[in-house]
Design a protein around this motif. Structure first.
Motif, PDB file in Angstrom:
ATOM      1  N   CYS A 109       0.847  -1.192   0.000  1.00  0.00           N
ATOM      2  CA  CYS A 109       0.000   0.000   0.000  1.00  0.00           C
ATOM      3  C   CYS A 109       0.885   1.245   0.000  1.00  0.00           C
ATOM      4  O   CYS A 109       1.856   1.327   0.747  1.00  0.00           O
ATOM      5  CB  CYS A 109      -0.888  -0.018   1.242  1.00  0.00           C
ATOM      6  SG  CYS A 109      -1.786   1.508   1.521  1.00  0.00           S
ATOM      7  N   CYS A 142      -6.906   1.541   4.178  1.00  0.00           N
ATOM      8  CA  CYS A 142      -6.692   2.945   3.820  1.00  0.00           C
ATOM      9  C   CYS A 142      -7.817   3.477   2.930  1.00  0.00           C
ATOM     10  O   CYS A 142      -8.140   4.655   2.968  1.00  0.00           O
ATOM     11  CB  CYS A 142      -5.349   3.116   3.116  1.00  0.00           C
ATOM     12  SG  CYS A 142      -3.946   2.967   4.227  1.00  0.00           S
ATOM     13  N   GLU A 200       0.200   4.114   1.052  1.00  0.00           N
ATOM     14  CA  GLU A 200      -0.025   4.960   2.219  1.00  0.00           C
ATOM     15  C   GLU A 200       0.574   4.343   3.492  1.00  0.00           C
ATOM     16  O   GLU A 200       1.314   4.990   4.204  1.00  0.00           O
ATOM     17  CB  GLU A 200      -1.534   5.174   2.394  1.00  0.00           C
ATOM     18  CG  GLU A 200      -1.931   6.077   3.537  1.00  0.00           C
ATOM     19  CD  GLU A 200      -1.728   7.554   3.223  1.00  0.00           C
ATOM     20  OE1 GLU A 200      -1.351   7.881   2.086  1.00  0.00           O
ATOM     21  OE2 GLU A 200      -1.939   8.366   4.135  1.00  0.00           O
ATOM     22  N   CYS A 201       0.231   3.065   3.749  1.00  0.00           N
ATOM     23  CA  CYS A 201       0.604   2.474   5.042  1.00  0.00           C
ATOM     24  C   CYS A 201       1.580   1.314   4.926  1.00  0.00           C
ATOM     25  O   CYS A 201       2.044   0.808   5.931  1.00  0.00           O
ATOM     26  CB  CYS A 201      -0.649   2.022   5.785  1.00  0.00           C
ATOM     27  SG  CYS A 201      -1.378   0.494   5.123  1.00  0.00           S
ATOM     28  N   ASN A 238       1.051  -1.723   4.134  1.00  0.00           N
ATOM     29  CA  ASN A 238       0.443  -3.024   4.326  1.00  0.00           C
ATOM     30  C   ASN A 238       0.436  -3.727   2.958  1.00  0.00           C
ATOM     31  O   ASN A 238       0.650  -3.083   1.931  1.00  0.00           O
ATOM     32  CB  ASN A 238      -1.001  -2.802   4.816  1.00  0.00           C
ATOM     33  CG  ASN A 238      -1.697  -4.090   5.182  1.00  0.00           C
ATOM     34  OD1 ASN A 238      -1.065  -5.122   5.385  1.00  0.00           O
ATOM     35  ND2 ASN A 238      -3.014  -4.013   5.266  1.00  0.00           N
ATOM     36  N   CYS A 252      -4.361  -0.022   0.339  1.00  0.00           N
ATOM     37  CA  CYS A 252      -4.969  -1.250   0.849  1.00  0.00           C
ATOM     38  C   CYS A 252      -6.445  -1.005   1.219  1.00  0.00           C
ATOM     39  O   CYS A 252      -6.915   0.131   1.239  1.00  0.00           O
ATOM     40  CB  CYS A 252      -4.196  -1.765   2.059  1.00  0.00           C
ATOM     41  SG  CYS A 252      -4.371  -0.732   3.518  1.00  0.00           S
TER      42      CYS A 252
HETATM   43 ZN   LIG Z   1      -2.865   1.041   3.491  1.00  0.00          ZN
END
Ligand SMILES: [Zn+2]
Length: 201
Positions: free
Chosen positions: A57, A74, A59-60, A62, A71
């Motif tokens: 992902c 998010c 952003e995070c 994952n 993901c």
């Molecule tokens: Zn994420």
């Protein structure tokens, strides 16, 4: 002992996996050599798809399927973006998701600080965590690294880095076995630890 090249290559590749020494690597390689065709085939297909069909992902960090940028967590507008739960790896995300008791979002470090293994802050997704917090909208960061030496060291480092950013920093509460792994904690223990999280002083 001189091994034919293809076996030698497989043994060398297996040896690079965590927890697998030369003996186990050889045993696995010879097992695969003798095994029915479908076993090595299934393994090689799974390995091929691992990198081509899964990505991290944006952003995070994952894991998510290769056709997404972010993901499921998010992308879910019902999740509370003001709370970030910082974990070591995607398996920990899975543990928290299984409790169904956490409604915030995550940040996956993809490892823990470990000077012995030469893993420093720049090897983990720490810079991107700080950027996420700096961007605003985050109220609390829960440091949910394992209660191990590396997990504690990583949490302490992150607390220092986050100190000046005006965000509440908490650590999972007691109840988790010291030296243990979040991945193996049962759901009740994890929920208790989450509810009992404390301000890191
Ligand atoms: Zn994420």
């Amino acid at each position: 002992m001189l091994l034919p090249e293809p076996i030698e290559q497989l043994v060398l590749a297996l040896e690079r996996l965590p927890g697998i020494g030369p003996k186990t690597a050889s045993r696995l390689a010879f097992f695969l050599l003798r095994a029915p065709e479908e076993i090595p085939k299934q393994l090689s297909e799974a390995l091929r798809d691992l990198k081509s069909k899964i990505r991290f992902c944006e952003e995070c960090f994952n894991i998510t399927s290769a056709d997404r940028e972010r993901c499921e967590v998010c992308d879910d507008p019902r999740r509370d973006g003001s709370i970030l739960c910082v974990v070591e790896d995607p398996l920990d995300v899975l543990s928290f998701e299984r409790t169904a008791g956490y409604r915030g979002r995550y940040h996956v470090l993809q490892g823990l600080l470990s000077p012995i293994d030469g893993i420093g802050p720049e090897d983990l997704k720490i810079r991107s965590l700080l950027l996420r917090v700096e961007r605003g909208g985050v109220r609390e960061v829960i440091l949910a690294t394992n209660p191990s030496m590396e997990g504690d060291a990583t949490a302490l480092y992150l607390r220092e880095q986050l100190a000046s950013l005006g965000v509440r920093v908490t650590r999972l509460g007691l109840g988790l076995p010291v030296g243990g792994d979040l991945e193996y904690a049962d759901q009740n223990t994890l929920l208790r630890a989450l509810a009992g999280r404390q301000e890191m002083s």
